[in-house]
Design a protein around this motif. Structure first.
Motif, short mmCIF file in Angstrom:
data_model
loop_
_atom_site.label_atom_id
_atom_site.label_comp_id
_atom_site.label_asym_id
_atom_site.label_seq_id
_atom_site.Cartn_x
_atom_site.Cartn_y
_atom_site.Cartn_z
N ALA A 1 6.63 26.99 -16.81
CA ALA A 1 5.22 27.46 -17.18
C ALA A 1 5.73 27.64 -18.87
O ALA A 1 4.84 27.64 -19.57
N HIS A 2 6.88 27.86 -19.37
CA HIS A 2 7.34 28.14 -20.47
C HIS A 2 7.61 26.83 -21.35
O HIS A 2 8.30 25.63 -20.56
N HIS A 3 7.52 26.49 -22.67
CA HIS A 3 7.57 25.52 -23.26
C HIS A 3 8.93 25.04 -23.72
O HIS A 3 9.78 23.86 -23.55
N TYR A 4 9.75 25.98 -23.99
CA TYR A 4 11.21 25.97 -24.49
C TYR A 4 12.24 26.74 -23.62
O TYR A 4 11.87 27.66 -23.01
N GLU A 5 13.41 26.08 -23.67
CA GLU A 5 14.46 26.70 -23.11
C GLU A 5 15.95 26.64 -23.90
O GLU A 5 15.92 25.53 -24.43
N ARG A 6 16.42 27.74 -24.14
CA ARG A 6 17.74 27.82 -24.88
C ARG A 6 18.86 27.43 -23.69
O ARG A 6 18.89 28.21 -22.61
N VAL A 7 19.71 26.69 -24.26
CA VAL A 7 20.70 26.12 -23.37
C VAL A 7 22.02 26.64 -23.73
O VAL A 7 22.29 26.32 -25.18
N LEU A 8 22.85 27.39 -23.50
CA LEU A 8 24.02 28.04 -23.58
C LEU A 8 25.10 26.83 -23.77
O LEU A 8 25.26 25.86 -22.94
N PRO A 9 26.10 26.97 -24.59
CA PRO A 9 27.41 25.86 -24.81
C PRO A 9 28.24 26.09 -23.54
O PRO A 9 28.32 27.10 -23.00
N VAL A 10 28.87 24.74 -22.86
CA VAL A 10 29.71 24.99 -22.16
C VAL A 10 31.05 24.06 -22.26
O VAL A 10 30.80 23.17 -23.49
N VAL B 1 21.66 9.62 -22.65
CA VAL B 1 22.71 10.09 -23.65
C VAL B 1 23.67 10.79 -23.14
O VAL B 1 23.76 11.19 -22.28
N ILE B 2 24.91 10.64 -23.83
CA ILE B 2 26.23 11.47 -23.80
C ILE B 2 26.49 12.20 -25.05
O ILE B 2 26.44 11.68 -26.11
N GLY B 3 26.73 13.43 -24.61
CA GLY B 3 27.08 14.09 -26.10
C GLY B 3 27.74 15.56 -25.45
O GLY B 3 27.69 15.91 -24.56
N GLY B 4 28.44 16.14 -26.51
CA GLY B 4 28.78 17.59 -26.50
C GLY B 4 30.56 17.35 -26.25
O GLY B 4 31.12 16.18 -26.52
N PRO B 5 30.97 18.49 -25.94
CA PRO B 5 30.32 19.72 -25.94
C PRO B 5 29.66 20.50 -26.92
O PRO B 5 30.13 20.21 -27.92
N CYS B 6 28.65 21.14 -26.77
CA CYS B 6 27.89 21.86 -28.00
C CYS B 6 28.66 23.05 -28.41
O CYS B 6 29.39 23.89 -27.48
N LEU B 7 28.59 23.03 -29.67
CA LEU B 7 29.67 24.42 -30.10
C LEU B 7 28.65 25.71 -30.30
O LEU B 7 29.22 26.89 -30.55
N ARG B 8 27.40 25.43 -30.23
CA ARG B 8 26.46 26.64 -29.78
C ARG B 8 25.25 26.19 -29.25
O ARG B 8 25.12 25.03 -28.80
N SER B 9 24.30 27.25 -29.07
CA SER B 9 23.38 26.79 -28.16
C SER B 9 22.29 25.92 -28.80
O SER B 9 22.22 25.57 -29.89
N GLN B 10 21.52 25.31 -27.91
CA GLN B 10 20.47 24.30 -28.36
C GLN B 10 19.34 24.68 -27.52
O GLN B 10 19.24 25.66 -26.60
N VAL B 11 18.20 24.04 -27.92
CA VAL B 11 16.79 24.37 -27.43
C VAL B 11 16.20 23.08 -27.00
O VAL B 11 16.59 22.11 -27.46
N ILE B 12 15.84 23.14 -25.68
CA ILE B 12 15.42 22.07 -25.08
C ILE B 12 13.79 21.98 -24.81
O ILE B 12 13.31 23.01 -24.74
N ARG C 1 26.33 36.10 -30.84
CA ARG C 1 25.56 35.46 -31.69
C ARG C 1 26.25 34.27 -32.14
O ARG C 1 25.48 33.38 -32.40
N GLU C 2 27.54 33.86 -32.17
CA GLU C 2 28.03 32.66 -32.58
C GLU C 2 27.88 31.68 -31.33
O GLU C 2 27.32 30.66 -31.88
N PHE C 3 27.85 31.91 -30.18
CA PHE C 3 27.61 31.01 -29.25
C PHE C 3 26.09 30.66 -28.58
O PHE C 3 25.85 29.58 -28.07
N ALA C 4 25.46 31.97 -28.52
CA ALA C 4 24.25 31.71 -27.69
C ALA C 4 23.16 32.21 -28.62
O ALA C 4 21.92 31.87 -28.39
N GLY C 5 23.21 32.34 -29.86
CA GLY C 5 22.45 32.65 -30.88
C GLY C 5 21.55 33.76 -30.72
O GLY C 5 20.51 34.02 -31.15
N MET C 6 22.34 34.92 -30.14
CA MET C 6 21.61 36.13 -29.54
C MET C 6 22.39 37.29 -29.21
O MET C 6 23.50 37.01 -29.31
#
Length: 271
Positions: free
Chosen positions: A28-37, A69-80, A247-252
């Motif tokens: 139902a929502h357009h975007y999701e924030r994905v936490l880094p792993v 695609v292959i990538g990561g690990p992310c150093l901070r959150s991304q939005v999908i 704030r650094e890893f999750a942006g919140m």
């Protein structure tokens, strides 16, 4: 339809934490924030011919990549973009696992998502075509696991890196990187370079990310949280230090994280 996740059989389980298959109606929502792993990921979009991620900032800039695609690990959150998260498969690598698959310098996977075809050519294209032609989700996961086994290559992780991952993973709250480096017998420079090449980030940041992940796992299902206690148990000097890491890893902030929680720990619904 549904969500399926499986742990691979040995020997692949040493490098891959899980494989998953998502076949669900649009959210139902357009975007999701994905936490880094701490591990890299392989994403295969079976719904669209591209993948899209957005920078987790006010600009929310779209970055388009191929369907696999292959990538990561992310150093901070991304939005999908949830509109493409309808029929998707993925692989969650253990730290360093993607290096053992691709042989690539892992830092290059952090800088950007790399098309699977850019690494494996027609073998990657054939994999996606076979997955598209396999209607059963468990059979699809079997196809993906078999492909990974067939393409896993050397070099595997260096013993010094394996030792460090074990030590940090056992107790990230009290990890002492200096003494850990001395245990490997390498210089700090050589160890740091080797660790970044195979894991994708320096050992200090890796320990910080694991501490953050431990806190997220602790509070995700909690109704109320004593943040001072969580900070102390997590190895943080004080509560402001914990807020800084969120704030650094999750942006919140931690409070914003608790308010935004959804059913999946690493995915936070946005607008």
């Amino acid at each position: 339809m549904g969500f399926h996740a499986v742990a691979p059989a040995p020997p692949l389980d040493a490098l891959v934490a899980r494989l998953w298959d998502w076949d669900m109606p649009p959210a139902a929502h357009h975007y999701e924030r994905v936490l880094p792993v701490p591990g890299a990921a392989l994403i295969i979009n079976l719904h669209e011919d591209e993948t899209r991620v957005y920078t987790d900032d006010a600009e929310r800039r779209c970055v388009r990549a191929p369907a696999a695609v292959i990538g990561g690990p992310c150093l901070r959150s991304q939005v999908i973009d949830t509109s493409e998260q309808v029929r998707v498969m993925g692989v969650v690598f253990r730290p360093g696992g993607a290096h053992a698959l691709t042989g690539e310098d892992h830092e290059s996977l952090i800088a950007r998502d790399i098309g699977l075809e850019d690494i494996f050519g027609s073998h990657a294209r054939g994999l996606r075509e076979q997955l598209l032609d396999t209607p059963d989700p468990l059979l699809r996961l079997g196809v993906l696991e078999h492909w990974l086994l067939a393409h896993m290559r050397m070099p595997r992780l260096a013993p010094e890196v394996l030792h460090a991952l074990d030590r940090i993973g056992a107790c990230p709250q009290v990890a002492r990187i200096g003494s850990l480096v001395r245990e490997t017998g390498l210089s700090e420079y050589r160890f740091g370079r080797l660790f970044r090449r195979q894991v994708g980030m320096g050992p200090k940041r890796y320990a910080r990310l694991l501490r953050f992940r431990t806190v997220v796992e602790t509070v995700h299902r909690c109704g109320t949280v004593d943040w001072s206690r969580v900070a102390a148990d997590g190895g943080y000097g004080d509560q402001p230090h914990l807020v800084h890491e969120f704030r650094e890893f999750a942006g919140m902030t931690p409070t914003a994280f608790m308010a935004a929680r959804g059913p999946y720990m690493n995915h936070l619904p946005l607008d």
